[in-house]
Enzyme design. Structure first.
Site, PDB file in Angstrom:
ATOM      1  CB  CYS A  38      -1.003   0.060   1.223  1.00  0.00           C
ATOM      2  SG  CYS A  38      -2.306  -1.164   1.118  1.00  0.00           S
ATOM      3  CB  ALA A  39       4.226   1.989   1.372  1.00  0.00           C
TER       4      ALA A  39
END
Length: 348
Positions: A142-143
């Site tokens: 998700c980063a």
């Protein structure tokens, strides 16, 4: 940053198969309700995520049958490949460029394995030159939206005039497991969807935003907060429900430190453009950054329309934010496995 790197465009893409959240609950209940004793206690998570709709690379019935690595990989290569081309083409069209003018391609994806990687498979269809530099990135989760944009910015700064395309594409649905009777799997079933986004960057060009700063922070002893485990069937989600309180307790000091390195404070930022991991994460972000409840409206809208798509999600928020009018100073930020927060500071 010096030289000045500009964002020329941003575009998004979603796969064709829609999954309303109420249908997702029905399917999950049919598959898990009679086998997982705690399902009824877990079921309300489908309502509290803030999600109305998600998009999948395969029809929902495809996921009901047991699938192994070969079938999941085939679906990834086709689904993620199509999303890559759609998002990258739209971003280049908006920038008034063609594939033949691209010098560097950053591909961010953590939900499938492709060797050769996605940008190599799309070379002919996109018209990329044989000398275009390929930079596939795996593992940011998700980063990856902010982390991939930061990497693309560094590449653009290092080669003034070079056209850099960054594509984030994820097929989170392909990690759906009927054999995993765990809370983490139920939460993932309620939360994740598929999608893509692409940006075009170049140093010294006019654009809708200038990259003014980059920063990243990884906390020690946090490897088990989220990520993948790998077994003979495929990826299995590691998803710790303690993420919202972790964000609320730990993000602000890291954000203060990252912004201080750029001569800024939280109060100097007109808008934070955040990865909406879920409703509770959005609420934790608003609380720890003193934004006020409801401030992250575009984040909630993207979450409602697409669910958590992992890395592309924050770029969907960026697209909606710039269409509404980019603020003078913003910070794009996303959290992911590591546990890591990545940030990109922007000036309109």
């Amino acid at each position: 940053m010096s030289p000045s790197v500009k964002l020329l465009s941003v575009a998004t893409a979603a796969p064709p198969h829609e999954l309303p959240q109420d249908q997702a609950l029905e399917v999950a209940r049919r598959l898990f309700g009679h086998r997982f004793a705690g399902f009824d206690r877990m079921a309300p998570v489908f309502d509290t995520t803030g999600i109305r709709m998600r998009h999948l690379v395969r029809p929902v019935d495809w996921y009901i049958e047991p699938r192994g690595w070969p079938e999941r990989t085939e679906a990834y290569l086709q689904g993620a490949g199509d999303l890559f081309v759609e998002a990258a083409t739209a971003a280049l069209d908006e920038a008034g460029l063609t594939g033949a003018e691209v010098d560097m391609i950053v591909t961010v994806s953590s939900t499938g394995i492709a060797t050769p990687s996605l940008e190599a498979r799309a070379m002919d269809q996109m018209g990329f030159r044989p000398d275009a530099v390929r930079v596939p990135v795996f593992g940011l989760g998700c980063a990856g939206g902010a982390g991939g944009l930061a990497l693309a910015s560094r590449l653009a700064a290092s080669s003034p005039g070079a056209v850099v395309v960054m594509v984030a594409v994820e097929t989170c649905s392909l990690a759906f497991r009927t054999d995993e009777l765990t809370k983490a799997n139920i939460i993932a079933t309620a939360l994740f969807g598929d999608g893509a986004a692409a940006c075009v960057l170049r140093a010294g060009e006019a654009g809708f935003a200038q990259v003014t700063g980059l920063a990243e922070h990884t906390w020690h002893d946090t490897l088990e907060i989220m990520g993948w485990k790998v077994d003979p069937t495929g990826f299995g989600v590691i998803f710790d429900r303690a993420i919202p309180p972790f964000v609320k307790d730990n993000l602000r000091p890291a954000m203060d430190q990252m912004l201080a390195g750029q001569g800024l404070a939280v109060e100097d930022v007109d808008r934070f453009i955040c990865h909406p991991g879920g409703t509770k994460v959005v609420e934790a972000l608003e609380s720890c950054l003193d934004l006020g409840q409801g401030a992250l409206d575009q984040e909630r809208a993207v979450l409602a329309d697409h669910g958590n798509m992992s890395s592309p999600t924050v770029l969907h928020v960026l697209d909606r934010t710039r269409r509404a009018g980019m603020p003078a100073r913003s910070v794009l930020t996303s959290l992911g496995p590591g546990f890591t927060v990545s940030t990109v500071s922007l000036a309109a």
